[in-house]
Design a protein around this motif. Structure first.
Motif: not given
Length: 347
Positions: A194-206
């Motif tokens: 239902x929800x996916x929250x990956x905000x406020x990190x240092x992820x990169x790429x696609x």
């Protein structure tokens, strides 16, 4: 010899009874050690802990009675817990819900928590957990909600999480996670999300390609993603209404034209929302007397406003290069006729 024999028999029986008591009170012994390691005496609420039957302890829910009581829920959010998590928590074999959010827990997430085979809910958010996310959490096959947000977790995502087919809510926001999203996450692996929250990190790429008919919140804001907005075309093809995707504060450019156009066309009817502004600054280049920036998108849709020493100097449509006539400090703001909410600014 007779006295010796009687004494030996007494010792054997005592040891057997002691072992039986330990086995029957397995969960309470684990919780007693947990209380000690988590500075239980200074909790906001430690009602009945260690002084009354375990089924009366604050934050404990279970089934059975007396020495055969088994813990099914451990819920102590915002209760001033301090210390590191016991590896023995993984031995609470009938635990289905674990909520230790909003405390001051430090150290790593014990890999042993991956042994909680019937766990459906885990919330460790709002603590000071460090180190990487253990891949063993991918063994929590029944889990539906996993919240590890608001910690200091580092490193890359473990690939094992894509095996959590029953997962409905996943929040890893506000950590220090880095790297790219594992390829195993792509292709609609999460069947019930239902929800996916990956905000406020240092992820990169696609950004990950996750398409599911149920998902309604897709938040990857405040990272360093720079590609994959085309994946959102399929996301907004879903059957459910009220879908929101937040891709703001990344390194995206006007290559998002297609998805913005689609959401603008059908968004109001389906309750779709795409939050795509602002983005981080784009680099400005100087070569042989010319300034240029790459803003993506269809060049004829882009308008470039060039500023010299803070004042507007020149406006150019459909051409990303500019030859200044005077020395000065230059920057550019780029607008797009489709992605109208976004203004890309140069460094």
């Amino acid at each position: 010899m007779k006295i010796y024999y009687t004494f030996s028999l007494f010792v054997i029986l005592t040891l057997q009874m002691s072992s039986l008591a330990v086995a029957q009170n397995h969960d309470s012994l684990i919780l007693a050690e947990f209380y000690k390691n988590m500075d239980g005496e200074n909790w906001k609420n430690d009602s009945n802990w260690l002084i009354k039957p375990v089924n009366t302890w604050y934050g404990i829910t279970g089934f059975g009675a007396g020495s055969s009581f088994s813990v099914s829920e451990l819920a102590l959010p915002g209760n001033n817990l301090k210390g590191t998590l016991d590896t023995s928590l993984g031995d609470l074999s009938l635990l289905s819900s674990l909520n230790l959010s909003s405390n001051s827990i430090t150290g790593n997430i014990p890999p042993e928590l991956g042994k909680l085979s019937i766990l459906t809910y885990m919330d460790l958010s709002g603590n000071n957990l460090t180190d990487t996310i253990p891949s063993e959490l991918g063994n929590l096959s029944d889990i539906s909600s996993l919240d590890l947000s608001l910690n200091n977790l580092t490193g890359m995502l473990p690939s094992g999480l894509e095996k959590l087919y029953n997962l409905k809510h996943l929040s890893l926001s506000n950590n220090k996670l880095t790297g790219t999203i594992p390829v195993e996450w792509s292709g609609g692996t999460f069947n019930s999300l239902y929800t996916l929250d990956l905000s406020n990190n240092g992820f990169s790429g696609s950004i990950p390609y996750i398409v599911d008919e149920y998902i309604n919140l897709y938040d990857v804001s405040h990272n360093h993603f720079s590609g994959g907005t085309g994946n959102l075309l399929d996301y907004f093809d879903g059957l459910s209404v009220g879908r929101t995707a937040d891709i703001s504060y990344n390194n995206f450019d006007f290559d998002m034209e297609d998805v913005v156009e689609k959401v603008s066309r059908i968004g109001s009817a389906h309750g779709f929302e795409l939050i795509y502004a602002p983005q981080y600054k784009i680099p400005i280049r100087y070569n042989e007397g010319k300034l240029s920036v790459y803003a993506g998108g269809t060049l004829s849709n882009n308008t470039y406003h060039w500023y010299k020493d803070g004042a507007l100097d020149t406006t150019i449509v459909g051409d990303s290069t500019f030859m200044p006539l005077e020395k000065g400090t230059y920057h550019v703001i780029v607008e797009n006729t489709i992605a109208t909410e976004l203004k890309l600014k140069s460094e």
